[in-house]
Design a protein around this motif. Structure first.
Motif, PDB file in Angstrom:
ATOM      1  N   THR A   6       0.990  -1.257   0.200  1.00 41.07           N
ATOM      2  CA  THR A   6       0.056  -0.023  -0.002  1.00 41.07           C
ATOM      3  C   THR A   6       0.903   1.248   0.006  1.00 41.07           C
ATOM      4  OG1 THR A   6      -0.084   0.215   2.623  1.00 41.07           O
ATOM      5  CG2 THR A   6      -1.685  -1.115   1.332  1.00 41.07           C
ATOM      6  N   SER A   7       0.389   2.527  -0.310  1.00 40.43           N
ATOM      7  CA  SER A   7       1.008   3.461  -0.031  1.00 40.43           C
ATOM      8  C   SER A   7       1.836   3.741   1.183  1.00 40.43           C
ATOM      9  CB  SER A   7       0.183   4.877  -0.614  1.00 40.43           C
ATOM     10  OG  SER A   7       0.823   6.030  -0.971  1.00 40.43           O
ATOM     11  N   ALA A   8       0.908   3.345   2.020  1.00 40.13           N
ATOM     12  CA  ALA A   8       1.527   3.598   3.576  1.00 40.13           C
ATOM     13  C   ALA A   8       2.440   2.703   3.881  1.00 40.13           C
ATOM     14  CB  ALA A   8       0.261   3.280   4.653  1.00 40.13           C
ATOM     15  N   ALA A  10       4.568   1.307   1.816  1.00 39.21           N
ATOM     16  CA  ALA A  10       5.657   1.669   1.058  1.00 39.21           C
ATOM     17  C   ALA A  10       6.264   3.062   1.780  1.00 39.21           C
ATOM     18  CB  ALA A  10       5.476   1.984  -0.340  1.00 39.21           C
ATOM     19  N   ILE A  11       5.787   3.816   2.215  1.00 38.07           N
ATOM     20  CA  ILE A  11       6.126   5.124   2.750  1.00 38.07           C
ATOM     21  C   ILE A  11       7.112   4.737   4.167  1.00 38.07           C
ATOM     22  CG2 ILE A  11       5.457   7.185   3.988  1.00 38.07           C
ATOM     23  CD1 ILE A  11       3.191   7.385   1.922  1.00 38.07           C
ATOM     24  N   ASP A  12       6.415   3.930   4.839  1.00 40.65           N
ATOM     25  CA  ASP A  12       6.803   3.668   6.137  1.00 40.65           C
ATOM     26  C   ASP A  12       8.318   3.000   6.145  1.00 40.65           C
ATOM     27  OD1 ASP A  12       6.417   3.327   9.102  1.00 40.65           O
ATOM     28  OD2 ASP A  12       6.473   0.958   8.838  1.00 40.65           O
ATOM     29  N   ALA A  56       8.188  17.604  -4.739  1.00 37.90           N
ATOM     30  CA  ALA A  56       7.236  16.811  -4.353  1.00 37.90           C
ATOM     31  C   ALA A  56       8.092  15.307  -4.000  1.00 37.90           C
ATOM     32  CB  ALA A  56       6.196  16.398  -5.671  1.00 37.90           C
ATOM     33  N   GLY A  57       7.818  14.879  -2.761  1.00 38.50           N
ATOM     34  CA  GLY A  57       8.420  13.863  -2.111  1.00 38.50           C
ATOM     35  C   GLY A  57       9.847  14.125  -2.077  1.00 38.50           C
ATOM     36  N   CYS A  58      10.100  15.175  -1.239  1.00 38.21           N
ATOM     37  CA  CYS A  58      11.475  15.949  -0.972  1.00 38.21           C
ATOM     38  C   CYS A  58      12.369  15.317  -0.033  1.00 38.21           C
ATOM     39  CB  CYS A  58      10.982  17.271  -0.437  1.00 38.21           C
ATOM     40  SG  CYS A  58      10.253  17.124   1.142  1.00 38.21           S
ATOM     41  N   PRO A  79       5.973  12.500   3.107  1.00 39.15           N
ATOM     42  CA  PRO A  79       5.085  11.779   3.996  1.00 39.15           C
ATOM     43  C   PRO A  79       5.815  11.167   5.300  1.00 39.15           C
ATOM     44  CG  PRO A  79       5.601  10.388   1.892  1.00 39.15           C
ATOM     45  CD  PRO A  79       6.112  11.561   1.747  1.00 39.15           C
ATOM     46  N   ALA A  80       7.131  10.705   4.769  1.00 35.22           N
ATOM     47  CA  ALA A  80       7.739   9.873   5.954  1.00 35.22           C
ATOM     48  C   ALA A  80       8.295  10.659   7.318  1.00 35.22           C
ATOM     49  CB  ALA A  80       9.014   9.054   5.523  1.00 35.22           C
ATOM     50  N   ASP A  81       7.962  10.025   8.547  1.00 38.59           N
ATOM     51  CA  ASP A  81       8.208  10.948   9.572  1.00 38.59           C
ATOM     52  C   ASP A  81       9.584  11.277   9.923  1.00 38.59           C
ATOM     53  OD1 ASP A  81       5.612  10.603  10.531  1.00 38.59           O
ATOM     54  OD2 ASP A  81       5.967   8.992  11.736  1.00 38.59           O
ATOM     55  N   ALA A 103       2.672  14.889   3.590  1.00 40.10           N
ATOM     56  CA  ALA A 103       1.524  14.142   3.011  1.00 40.10           C
ATOM     57  C   ALA A 103       1.948  13.144   1.945  1.00 40.10           C
ATOM     58  CB  ALA A 103       0.644  15.287   2.302  1.00 40.10           C
ATOM     59  N   ASP A 104       1.047  12.352   1.545  1.00 38.47           N
ATOM     60  CA  ASP A 104       1.203  11.336   0.531  1.00 38.47           C
ATOM     61  C   ASP A 104       0.794  11.969  -0.938  1.00 38.47           C
ATOM     62  OD1 ASP A 104       0.676   9.108  -1.034  1.00 38.47           O
ATOM     63  OD2 ASP A 104       0.010   7.772   0.544  1.00 38.47           O
ATOM     64  N   LEU A 105       1.327  11.776  -1.884  1.00 41.44           N
ATOM     65  CA  LEU A 105       1.274  12.144  -2.985  1.00 41.44           C
ATOM     66  C   LEU A 105       0.012  11.775  -3.753  1.00 41.44           C
ATOM     67  CD1 LEU A 105       4.608  13.056  -4.637  1.00 41.44           C
ATOM     68  CD2 LEU A 105       2.870  14.670  -4.181  1.00 41.44           C
ATOM     69  N   THR A 106      -0.275  10.456  -3.301  1.00 47.95           N
ATOM     70  CA  THR A 106      -1.411   9.496  -3.811  1.00 47.95           C
ATOM     71  C   THR A 106      -2.793  10.267  -3.036  1.00 47.95           C
ATOM     72  OG1 THR A 106      -1.315   8.035  -2.399  1.00 47.95           O
ATOM     73  CG2 THR A 106      -0.063   7.720  -4.182  1.00 47.95           C
ATOM     74  N   SER A 126       9.259   4.844  -6.120  1.00 48.57           N
ATOM     75  CA  SER A 126       9.022   4.344  -4.930  1.00 48.57           C
ATOM     76  C   SER A 126       7.487   4.253  -4.459  1.00 48.57           C
ATOM     77  CB  SER A 126       9.830   5.373  -3.888  1.00 48.57           C
ATOM     78  OG  SER A 126      11.093   5.351  -4.298  1.00 48.57           O
ATOM     79  N   ILE A 127       6.585   4.672  -5.380  1.00 47.59           N
ATOM     80  CA  ILE A 127       5.383   4.629  -5.216  1.00 47.59           C
ATOM     81  C   ILE A 127       4.423   3.520  -5.835  1.00 47.59           C
ATOM     82  CG2 ILE A 127       3.316   6.221  -4.871  1.00 47.59           C
ATOM     83  CD1 ILE A 127       5.063   8.380  -4.659  1.00 47.59           C
ATOM     84  N   PRO A 128       3.963   2.589  -5.006  1.00 46.13           N
ATOM     85  CA  PRO A 128       2.939   1.729  -5.742  1.00 46.13           C
ATOM     86  C   PRO A 128       2.035   2.116  -6.658  1.00 46.13           C
ATOM     87  CG  PRO A 128       3.084   1.113  -3.480  1.00 46.13           C
ATOM     88  CD  PRO A 128       3.792   2.472  -3.436  1.00 46.13           C
TER      89      PRO A 128
HETATM   90  C1  LIG Z   1      14.784   8.101  -3.183  1.00 44.84           C
HETATM   91  S1  LIG Z   1      13.759   9.016  -1.833  1.00 44.84           S
HETATM   92  C2  LIG Z   1      14.218  10.706  -2.850  1.00 44.84           C
HETATM   93  C3  LIG Z   1      13.905  11.760  -1.706  1.00 44.84           C
HETATM   94  C4  LIG Z   1      14.228  13.194  -2.455  1.00 44.84           C
HETATM   95  N1  LIG Z   1      13.298  13.654  -3.433  1.00 44.84           N
HETATM   96  C5  LIG Z   1      15.826  13.273  -2.836  1.00 44.84           C
HETATM   97  O1  LIG Z   1      16.127  13.281  -4.192  1.00 44.84           O
HETATM   98  O2  LIG Z   1      16.796  13.209  -2.020  1.00 44.84           O
HETATM   99  C6  LIG Z   1      12.163   8.580  -2.098  1.00 44.84           C
HETATM  100  C7  LIG Z   1      11.056   9.568  -1.435  1.00 44.84           C
HETATM  101  O3  LIG Z   1       9.993   9.114  -1.828  1.00 44.84           O
HETATM  102  C8  LIG Z   1       9.279   9.469  -0.856  1.00 44.84           C
HETATM  103  N2  LIG Z   1       7.747   8.839  -1.083  1.00 44.84           N
HETATM  104  C9  LIG Z   1       7.419   7.761  -0.792  1.00 44.84           C
HETATM  105  N3  LIG Z   1       6.251   7.436  -1.241  1.00 44.84           N
HETATM  106  C10 LIG Z   1       5.652   8.637  -1.238  1.00 44.84           C
HETATM  107  C11 LIG Z   1       4.368   9.192  -1.465  1.00 44.84           C
HETATM  108  N4  LIG Z   1       3.059   8.139  -1.539  1.00 44.84           N
HETATM  109  N5  LIG Z   1       4.123  10.433  -1.650  1.00 44.84           N
HETATM  110  C12 LIG Z   1       5.017  11.353  -1.383  1.00 44.84           C
HETATM  111  N6  LIG Z   1       6.592  11.000  -1.479  1.00 44.84           N
HETATM  112  C13 LIG Z   1       6.560   9.687  -1.327  1.00 44.84           C
HETATM  113  C14 LIG Z   1       9.886   8.900   0.507  1.00 44.84           C
HETATM  114  O4  LIG Z   1       9.214   9.100   1.675  1.00 44.84           O
HETATM  115  C15 LIG Z   1      11.345   9.313   0.116  1.00 44.84           C
HETATM  116  O5  LIG Z   1      11.207  10.673   0.633  1.00 44.84           O
END
Ligand SMILES: C[S@@+](CC[C@H](N)C(=O)[O-])C[C@H]1O[C@@H](n2cnc3c(N)ncnc32)[C@H](O)[C@@H]1O
Length: 247
Positions: A6-8, A10-12, A56-58, A79-81, A103-106, A126-128
Motif C-alpha cells: 500500500t502507499s502507507a 511503502a512510505i513506512d 514533491a517527495g522532498c 510523507p515519512a516521519d 503528506a502522501d502524494l497519492t 518508490s510509489i506503488p
Molecule cells: C529516493 S527518496 C528521494 C527523496 C528526495 N526527492 C531526494 O532526491 O533526496 C524517495 C522519497 O519518496 C518518498 N515517497 C514515497 N512514497 C511517497 C508518496 N506516496 N508520496 C510522497 N512521497 C513519497 C519517500 O518518503 C522518500 O522521501
C-alpha cells in the motif's frame, strides 16, 4: 509487482533511513545526485528567483534547500516521519522560508496557489500507485507550468551492481512491473513507456528527455573508492524528463 504493497507500507520503509545518511546528503545529495541528477534538474528548471516550486517527495529536503538558495519560493511535500522531521528541523535552523507539508502524494493535500514548476526527483519509482502521484504533481501546476521528474532509468536500474559483478550491463526482464528491494525501501519497476504515456495522458507536452552521462575524468577519479562507477560514463543510470502542463 507484489500485490501486498500500500502507499502507507511503502512510505513506512523510509523511516529506517539513518540520521547520518541524511546528514551526509544534507547539502546536495549523494555522488550520483551531485554529478548527474542535480545539474540536469536545475538546468531544466531554468531561472528560479521568484518562481513558486513544489518539491514533491522532498525526502530530507536537500533539493528544496538548493532551490530556496537560488531564490525560489519552495513548498516540500514528504510523507515519512523521519525525513519530514529532518527537513523541518533544518528549516527551523536555516530559515529559508521553505514550507514543508507532511503528506502522501497519492492523497494530495491542498497546497495553495498553483506552482510554476514541480520537481519530483527519484520518487515515482518508490510509489506503488505512482499514477496518482504523477497526477497530483501535474494538477499542482499552473497552465504552462513545468513538470520535471527523475527516476532510475527503467532500462538500466541495476547498472552499478551488475557492472561491478560482470563488467557489463545485464538485464533479464523489463516489460512487466516487479519489486526491486533497495537499501532502505523497495522500488517498483515499470517500463519507460508507462512513464511517458502517463505524462502525455495527463495533457503535458514533452519538453526534454535527458539521460545524463558521468564525466569520464570524474568517473576515473571515483573508481578506486566506487568500483564499477565507470559504467555511468557510457550507460545512463537516470532518466530525467521535463514536460509542460496543458492550459
Ligand atoms: C529516493 S527518496 C528521494 C527523496 C528526495 N526527492 C531526494 O532526491 O533526496 C524517495 C522519497 O519518496 C518518498 N515517497 C514515497 N512514497 C511517497 C508518496 N506516496 N508520496 C510522497 N512521497 C513519497 C519517500 O518518503 C522518500 O522521501
Amino acid at each position: 509487482m507484489g500485490t501486498a504493497w500500500t502507499s502507507a507500507s511503502a512510505i513506512d520503509q523510509w523511516n529506517s533511513i539513518p540520521h547520518e545518511t541524511m546528514v551526509a546528503m544534507d547539502l546536495d545529495g549523494d555522488f550520483a545526485k551531485r554529478h548527474l541528477v542535480n545539474p540536469t534538474l536545475l538546468r531544466m528548471l531554468g531561472p528560479l528567483p521568484g518562481r513558486r516550486v513544489l518539491d514533491a517527495g522532498c525526502g530530507q529536503g536537500y533539493m528544496s534547500r538548493m532551490l530556496a538558495r537560488r531564490g525560489a519560493e519552495v513548498v516540500g511535500v514528504e510523507p515519512a516521519d523521519t525525513l519530514f522531521g529532518y527537513a523541518t528541523r533544518r528549516e527551523a535552523e536555516l530559515r529559508q522560508d521553505i514550507r514543508y507539508v507532511q503528506a502522501d502524494l497519492t492523497r494530495p493535500p491542498a497546497l495553495g496557489e498553483p506552482f510554476d514548476a514541480v520537481v519530483c526527483s527519484m520518487v515515482l519509482q518508490s510509489i506503488p500507485d505512482w499514477r496518482a502521484a504523477m497526477r497530483a504533481c501535474v494538477a499542482a501546476l499552473r497552465p504552462g507550468g513545468l513538470f520535471v521528474f527523475a527516476v532510475n532509468h527503467p532500462a538500466f536500474e541495476n547498472l552499478w551492481g551488475t557492472w561491478r559483478e560482470h563488467g557489463e550491463y545485464r538485464l533479464s526482464r523489463y516489460l512487466t512491473g516487479y519489486d526491486m528491494p533497495q537499501r532502505y525501501a523497495t522500488d517498483f519497476h515499470r517500463p519507460l513507456s508507462a512513464y511517458f504515456n502517463e505524462v502525455v495522458a495527463l495533457g503535458c507536452a514533452l519538453v526534454e528527455v535527458a539521460e545524463p552521462a558521468l564525466d569520464a575524468r570524474v568517473a576515473r577519479e571515483a573508481e578506486p573508492t566506487m568500483p564499477g562507477i565507470t559504467a555511468y560514463v557510457d550507460l545512463p543510470a537516470f532518466l530525467i524528463v521535463a514536460a509542460r502542463a496543458g492550459g
